[in-house]
Write a protein that holds these residues in place. Structure first.
Motif, mmCIF file in Angstrom:
data_model
loop_
_atom_site.group_PDB
_atom_site.id
_atom_site.type_symbol
_atom_site.label_atom_id
_atom_site.label_comp_id
_atom_site.label_asym_id
_atom_site.label_seq_id
_atom_site.Cartn_x
_atom_site.Cartn_y
_atom_site.Cartn_z
ATOM 1 N N LEU A 91 0.813 -1.251 -0.041
ATOM 2 C CA LEU A 91 -0.111 -0.055 -0.227
ATOM 3 C C LEU A 91 1.038 1.128 0.088
ATOM 4 C CD1 LEU A 91 -2.894 1.212 0.069
ATOM 5 C CD2 LEU A 91 -2.324 1.277 2.783
ATOM 6 N N ARG A 92 0.713 2.133 -0.894
ATOM 7 C CA ARG A 92 1.647 3.422 -1.182
ATOM 8 C C ARG A 92 0.782 4.587 -0.859
ATOM 9 N NH1 ARG A 92 6.323 2.695 -3.588
ATOM 10 N NH2 ARG A 92 6.200 5.040 -4.447
ATOM 11 N N ILE A 93 1.083 5.157 0.189
ATOM 12 C CA ILE A 93 0.522 6.254 0.487
ATOM 13 C C ILE A 93 1.299 7.749 0.558
ATOM 14 C CG2 ILE A 93 -0.637 7.379 2.721
ATOM 15 C CD1 ILE A 93 -0.850 4.431 3.866
ATOM 16 N N SER A 94 0.836 8.621 0.163
ATOM 17 C CA SER A 94 1.341 9.950 0.073
ATOM 18 C C SER A 94 0.607 10.813 1.204
ATOM 19 C CB SER A 94 1.348 10.465 -1.192
ATOM 20 O OG SER A 94 1.700 12.030 -1.278
ATOM 21 N N THR A 95 1.362 11.641 1.966
ATOM 22 C CA THR A 95 0.956 12.418 3.044
ATOM 23 C C THR A 95 1.772 13.609 3.098
ATOM 24 O OG1 THR A 95 -0.659 12.645 5.086
ATOM 25 C CG2 THR A 95 1.374 11.217 5.105
ATOM 26 N N ASN A 130 -0.345 13.631 -8.453
ATOM 27 C CA ASN A 130 -1.561 13.305 -9.528
ATOM 28 C C ASN A 130 -1.594 11.788 -9.372
ATOM 29 O OD1 ASN A 130 -3.042 12.371 -11.896
ATOM 30 N ND2 ASN A 130 -1.645 13.682 -12.956
ATOM 31 N N LEU A 131 -2.639 11.342 -8.515
ATOM 32 C CA LEU A 131 -2.934 9.883 -8.446
ATOM 33 C C LEU A 131 -3.010 9.194 -9.663
ATOM 34 C CD1 LEU A 131 -5.161 9.791 -5.237
ATOM 35 C CD2 LEU A 131 -2.947 9.309 -5.424
ATOM 36 N N GLU A 132 -3.726 9.751 -10.602
ATOM 37 C CA GLU A 132 -3.931 9.115 -11.877
ATOM 38 C C GLU A 132 -2.438 8.840 -12.663
ATOM 39 O OE1 GLU A 132 -6.369 7.941 -13.133
ATOM 40 O OE2 GLU A 132 -7.928 8.660 -11.567
ATOM 41 N N ALA A 133 -1.605 9.508 -12.420
ATOM 42 C CA ALA A 133 -0.114 9.517 -13.208
ATOM 43 C C ALA A 133 0.879 9.004 -12.111
ATOM 44 C CB ALA A 133 0.348 10.723 -13.673
ATOM 45 N N GLU A 134 0.960 9.138 -11.007
ATOM 46 C CA GLU A 134 1.710 8.639 -9.965
ATOM 47 C C GLU A 134 1.643 7.347 -9.087
ATOM 48 O OE1 GLU A 134 3.963 12.055 -7.631
ATOM 49 O OE2 GLU A 134 2.434 13.224 -8.781
ATOM 50 N N ASP A 135 2.684 6.629 -8.894
ATOM 51 C CA ASP A 135 2.651 5.330 -8.317
ATOM 52 C C ASP A 135 2.168 5.351 -6.559
ATOM 53 O OD1 ASP A 135 2.562 2.735 -8.272
ATOM 54 O OD2 ASP A 135 4.709 2.391 -7.852
ATOM 55 N N PHE A 136 1.116 6.064 -6.422
ATOM 56 C CA PHE A 136 0.404 5.887 -5.069
ATOM 57 C C PHE A 136 -1.010 5.331 -5.207
ATOM 58 C CE2 PHE A 136 3.502 9.544 -4.694
ATOM 59 C CZ PHE A 136 4.106 8.984 -3.681
ATOM 60 N N LEU A 255 -8.943 11.411 3.034
ATOM 61 C CA LEU A 255 -8.394 10.150 2.249
ATOM 62 C C LEU A 255 -8.832 10.387 0.655
ATOM 63 C CD1 LEU A 255 -6.564 7.618 2.189
ATOM 64 C CD2 LEU A 255 -8.914 6.422 2.852
ATOM 65 N N LEU A 256 -7.832 10.403 -0.237
ATOM 66 C CA LEU A 256 -8.034 10.544 -1.496
ATOM 67 C C LEU A 256 -7.692 9.311 -2.260
ATOM 68 C CD1 LEU A 256 -6.398 14.236 -2.263
ATOM 69 C CD2 LEU A 256 -8.802 13.391 -1.459
ATOM 70 N N SER A 257 -8.520 8.666 -3.106
ATOM 71 C CA SER A 257 -8.294 7.735 -4.023
ATOM 72 C C SER A 257 -8.764 7.677 -5.353
ATOM 73 C CB SER A 257 -8.665 6.370 -3.388
ATOM 74 O OG SER A 257 -10.199 6.535 -3.287
ATOM 75 N N ARG A 258 -8.320 7.150 -6.458
ATOM 76 C CA ARG A 258 -8.940 7.229 -7.770
ATOM 77 C C ARG A 258 -10.441 6.588 -7.632
ATOM 78 N NH1 ARG A 258 -4.029 4.824 -7.772
ATOM 79 N NH2 ARG A 258 -2.325 5.941 -8.952
#
Length: 291
Positions: A91-95, A130-136, A255-258
């Motif tokens: 699970l890859r999380i950015s914060t 950018n959650l669509e382009a980055e590996d999170f 919490l943001l997700s695609r």
């Protein structure tokens, strides 16, 4: 047609160990299964690659030639494949750093205990991602909840309150206030919302982040304006004192997700856990305020 990678791997280990048993143990398979892999490779290539010599196994000239040509190709393939394989259980999380240090990281051992099979990779940054382009898989960000194209789940509203260590200068009208450059308006927002006369003192200590402001307050360096989510444990342990009632802002942490999620099982487990933990954190902050 390319030869069997499993057969090439078995042959490579036989070359290194000279033993069916040792090579099979490394792969976690039986001697028979390993022999079948090499035999399948021999059928594909139409040559004999290994032969028994007493209790050992040696490679034929063709086997040695094949290993020599391969070089470290298998190692490089494994190095390329391993991150992809691990990605299925990661699970890859950015914060942001303050939330990570003072809220999420102290609580993550609970999630790890519930889901020991999930590897958590946490990255902190203040920049927009950018959650669509980055590996999170997901991000936790501060805002009003209006991120176009993303699913935003509110964790908690931000609450600001002045706190200080026992024995420190606790005069809100004095010059002992601590400001964070990253949140320079926090003092004036709280001051106005609390309907206090005048304005906060222009002096005091200026630091880079709220994490530093909190550390300075814990060290007795003055009064910090901090989100209650970060200080509930410090208030309960009496390391900090609440100097005035908090105010609740329109902004919060989400919490943001695609909308179409990768690793849905893993992200779903994390989402269920963090929503429950956030509710518990809000209750703890409310209890700390009422003390």
């Amino acid at each position: 047609m390319l030869p069997s990678l499993r057969g090439l791997q078995a042959l490579s280990l036989l070359s290194q160990t000279g033993s069916l048993t040792a090579a099979a143990d490394i792969l976690g398979v039986s001697r028979s299964a390993l022999s079948h892999r090499v035999a399948d490779l021999e059928r594909q290539l139409g040559v004999i690659l290994m032969q028994k010599q007493g209790r050992s196994v040696v490679l034929t000239d063709d086997g040695e030639a094949l290993i020599a040509v391969m070089g470290d190709a298998l190692d490089r393939i494994e190095a390329a494949v391993e991150p992809i394989r691990r990605r299925r259980s990661q699970l890859r999380i950015s914060t942001v750093a303050t939330l990570a240090s003072h809220w999420l990281l102290p609580r993550l051992p609970e999630f790890r205990a519930l889901h020991p099979d999930i590897e958590v990779a946490l990255t902190t940054t203040r920049r927009a991602i950018n959650l669509e382009a980055e590996d999170f898989d997901c991000a936790i960000r501060h805002g009003l909840g209006n991120w176009p194209g993303l699913t935003a789940t509110l964790l908690f509203r931000e609450t600001l309150a002045p706190v200080a260590a026992p024995g420190a200068d606790q005069n809100l009208e004095g010059s002992s206030i601590i400001r964070a450059r990253s949140r320079f308006r926090d003092w004036s927002r709280w001051w106005t919302a609390s309907r206090r006369a005048g304005r906060p003192d222009d002096g005091g200590l200026v630091v880079e982040s709220r994490a530093q402001a909190l550390e300075a307050a814990l060290a007795g360096g003055g009064i910090a304006m901090i989100d209650m989510a970060y200080v509930d444990e410090h208030l309960s342990s009496r390391r900090l004192q609440l100097l005035a009632p908090p105010i609740t802002l329109d902004e919060g942490y989400y919490l943001l997700s695609r909308s179409v999620r990768r690793n849905d099982r893993i992200l779903g487990a994390f989402e269920q856990w963090i929503v429950a933990v956030s509710a518990r954190s809000r209750a703890e902050a409310g209890a700390a305020t009422s003390q």
